[in-house]
Design an enzyme around this catalytic site. Structure first.
Site, PDB file in Angstrom:
ATOM      1  N   SER B  18      18.871 -10.556  -7.182  1.00  0.00           N
ATOM      2  CA  SER B  18      19.596 -10.762  -8.367  1.00  0.00           C
ATOM      3  C   SER B  18      18.936 -11.662  -9.085  1.00  0.00           C
ATOM      4  O   SER B  18      19.503 -12.564  -9.869  1.00  0.00           O
ATOM      5  CB  SER B  18      20.979 -11.069  -8.107  1.00  0.00           C
ATOM      6  OG  SER B  18      20.850 -12.140  -7.234  1.00  0.00           O
ATOM      7  N   GLY B  19      17.789 -11.982  -9.260  1.00  0.00           N
ATOM      8  CA  GLY B  19      16.927 -12.893 -10.167  1.00  0.00           C
ATOM      9  C   GLY B  19      17.146 -12.394 -11.553  1.00  0.00           C
ATOM     10  O   GLY B  19      17.845 -11.371 -11.841  1.00  0.00           O
ATOM     11  N   ASN B  20      16.187 -13.073 -12.319  1.00  0.00           N
ATOM     12  CA  ASN B  20      15.855 -12.465 -13.719  1.00  0.00           C
ATOM     13  C   ASN B  20      15.689 -10.795 -13.851  1.00  0.00           C
ATOM     14  O   ASN B  20      16.489 -10.084 -14.315  1.00  0.00           O
ATOM     15  CB  ASN B  20      14.862 -13.188 -14.435  1.00  0.00           C
ATOM     16  CG  ASN B  20      14.724 -13.285 -15.857  1.00  0.00           C
ATOM     17  OD1 ASN B  20      13.480 -13.037 -16.197  1.00  0.00           O
ATOM     18  ND2 ASN B  20      15.568 -13.455 -16.552  1.00  0.00           N
ATOM     19  N   GLY B  22      15.770  -8.686 -11.223  1.00  0.00           N
ATOM     20  CA  GLY B  22      16.500  -8.102 -10.305  1.00  0.00           C
ATOM     21  C   GLY B  22      17.909  -7.619 -11.202  1.00  0.00           C
ATOM     22  O   GLY B  22      18.402  -6.492 -10.926  1.00  0.00           O
ATOM     23  N   LYS B 272      -4.410  -6.232 -12.893  1.00  0.00           N
ATOM     24  CA  LYS B 272      -4.364  -6.837 -14.348  1.00  0.00           C
ATOM     25  C   LYS B 272      -4.469  -8.148 -14.722  1.00  0.00           C
ATOM     26  O   LYS B 272      -4.945  -8.532 -15.873  1.00  0.00           O
ATOM     27  CB  LYS B 272      -3.265  -5.820 -14.983  1.00  0.00           C
ATOM     28  CG  LYS B 272      -2.076  -6.401 -14.534  1.00  0.00           C
ATOM     29  CD  LYS B 272      -0.846  -6.752 -15.207  1.00  0.00           C
ATOM     30  CE  LYS B 272       0.303  -7.468 -14.385  1.00  0.00           C
ATOM     31  NZ  LYS B 272       1.182  -8.042 -15.309  1.00  0.00           N
TER      32      LYS B 272
END
Lengths: 413, 413
Positions: B18-20, B22, B272
């Site tokens: 539930s981070g940014n 998530g 990348k």
């Protein structure tokens, strides 16, 4: 390299055209001809449309002994600089400016075409029958000729008119940067029938060396196919193949990849301008780098689809996704090209793009707006607008019947 | 949509993390679960690592009745906002913040993993044996785990540890922009063996529906292959296939393409960043847009080659050249990403990149510099440095044994 090659004759190169890009390319091929005299004649001809130029008194090229206007060819040959179209760039001494196109091309085996596309037909008709019948061409003219009826490659127009095989060069290149030897890459596409000795053998070409017919496929709705009789290059010349082309065009600052897909290299150079308009609008909206990358990705896929639908037999989709003429040129055009910038300004200032063309480009039309309209008239006639939603959205936004904000929902699927 | 589907049970979704990013992904899947209740349970669980937060008095979420620090899960469930990690974004009411990971996942059929990669293993071990044995996973964790011995996909680490099949999501996405519903695209890769009813049938998978073994190919120099017993999803559930995943993740502002190539989607997200360093250096040198496009094109080709060499059996090179996780994410990362910007600054200020990491990133290492070193140690062990000249040049420039100015000549061929 020396001149100890096994061939009695050498390839002679002529550049047809001497504008900004024409002169930059002439510089490259003259540098390489001088460095590869085992297969190339050192002297390279460049046809210059003659005009008079004035040399300013403070120019390093000013010569008090020469009064008044001088001929551009004389100035180039004296100063080794195209003072009018590529000022400040030193040209190799073995590059010869020639005001007579007939004289420049008459005994050249390799003709490099690099002039504005509206002059191609007239120029080719002028030299028709006056070139070596076994000459080969490379067209450096960007884009394709699209109308409601079909799509013509400039290389095919040249080839058909002159009765020779003609390949194409296109890439993420800006003439001035190439001339200044800033590093870039380009793509050359060359795929003649297997008739020249040691020419590469593309899988799809006939393998017999007896072939002397090339089918130029002029793609239109009537399915017309033009055939041109080709003459094989005599065997006392070095073959004109991928290796020879790489030796003629590749420089430490100008990396060349030679491929077979002439159609892919050519149509990339046209369609990327349509995508660049969309990228400019999206950036003008302030939607961020991811939205811009998304519109570029969708555009790239429509370029692939366009090639596949209309040039399916000869196209290699990797031209679009892997070559300089494809993905790299698209990236450059969507970073800072004219089409991108004008589209971005039109959103930021809430002006139609024709206003930008009028006020910032002196009324000159953008290549992208022209191509978007041409491609749409062709797709419409084919009943295929809905298979190319981004191209169609660009057209409709130009027409004022769609808003930029509608792009995501219109291309959603 | 209603609940008139032919299935007795619905798919239940849990987001692990539930981070940014998530929370942004949890917002999307909760929106779609609510809009597609024919196949999804409306309530979506989001595991939140519990912590205390203070709500400022001037916050719209301040409640004078609640004094002192509050639990983050309580705040999220009361205010429908992740005030700590995604402030200012309204979350759907059907998204439930759950401080117990075991409770959040215990009866979920679809587990969406979105947490920092260093926590994956520990988190999976915590819930091992406590999930539905026929659950399926999607990893939203960017990149891969590379070391001298081999390359592990995070989706495989999850799958092996939990004994489930796990796909991957990656694309040109920035969490905050996605949360603000700015338009972008993403790629989901999902290719389980053909055992779930109506699951897509990738050509390379066995066609028998009796299969209950998945071979997770952990690519290392010893050729180790781990096998995991998979359980089929019971037939009273809607199948978890490409269509179901598109319905769970696709939004008008978040366009999803579902493909089969898990390895391609995953390694694109790592490699990348290496290319972005090179693009930043080239831009810092002031070489212009064409040089930058050239280095990006060469980088893209090395990404394709890397996939082909080490994941040849399962990879589709179009993932790199045509999907959001590939070319689009590369374009974004080379336009304004952290790796690009830091590399550009390091040239402009003539500082080693570690200095930039120290002064501008608080000593945090860039993902690109870490990956460049890891990839090089792997390539070196394989004796393949010279087949990846750009990756090798990036490594050597980081080590100080090569100059940025040498890039064009080093990659020339």
């Amino acid at each position: 390299m020396g001149s100890l090659g096994p061939y009695q004759r050498k390839l002679k190169v002529a550049v047809v055209g001497s504008g900004n890009w024409g002169t930059a390319i002439a510089k490259i091929v003259a540098e390489n001809a001088a460095a590869n005299t085992d297969i190339f004649e050192e002297k390279v001809e460049m046809w210059v449309f003659e005009e008079n130029v004035e040399i300013a008194k403070d120019s390093p090229h000013y010569d008090p002994a020469l009064e008044g206007p001088q001929k551009l060819t004389d100035v180039i040959n004296r100063t080794h600089e195209n003072v009018k179209y590529l000022p400040g760039i030193r040209l190799p001494a073995n590059l010869h400016a020639n005001p007579s196109i007939e004289d420049a091309v008459k005994d050249s085996t390799l003709l490099i075409f690099n002039l504005p596309h509206q002059f191609i037909l007239k120029t080719c008709e002028q030299i028709k029958g006056k070139i070596l019948p076994y000459a080969r061409g490379i067209s450096c003219i960007k884009g394709v000729d699209v109308n409601e009826e079909g799509i013509s490659l400039f290389s095919e127009t040249i080839g058909k008119t002159l009765g020779i095989y003609c390949g194409a060069l296109s890439g993420a290149n800006i003439a001035n940067e190439v001339a200044q030897e800033k590093w870039s890459e380009t793509s050359i596409a060359y795929d003649p029938p297997h008739m020249d000795s040691k020419a590469p053998t593309p899988q799809r070409s006939p393998t017999s060396s007896q072939v002397d017919l090339v089918q130029f496929q002029h793609r239109d709705t009537s399915g017309e196919i033009s055939k041109v009789k080709l003459q094989a290059l005599p065997s006392d010349y070095p073959p004109i193949n991928h290796d020879a082309l790489k030796r003629l065009f590749h420089r430490p600052y100008f990396h060349v990849r030679v491929v077979n897909d002439v159609a892919g290299v050519s149509i990339s150079g046209a369609l990327k301008n349509v995508v660049a308009l969309a990228a400019g609008w999206v950036d003008g909206m302030g939607w961020g780098d991811n939205a811009k990358a998304a519109v570029m990705r969708v555009g790239l896929m429509e370029m692939v689809r366009f090639g596949d639908k209309f040039f399916g037999a000869t196209i290699d989709q990797r031209t679009f996704t892997e070559e300089s003429a494809g993905v790299a040129d698209l990236i450059t055009s969507c970073s800072g090209g004219r089409n991108y910038r004008s589209a971005k300004h039109s959103v930021e200032r809430n002006l139609p793009i024709e206003e930008i063309e009028k006020t910032e480009l002196n009324g000159q039309k953008l290549q992208g707006t022209l191509t978007a309209v041409e491609v749409n008239s062709f797709l419409k006639k084919q009943g295929m607008e809905d298979q190319f939603p981004l191209f169609t959205a660009v057209y409709r936004i130009l027409q004022g019947t769609m808003q930029v904000a509608e792009i995501p929902s219109y291309i959603e699927r």
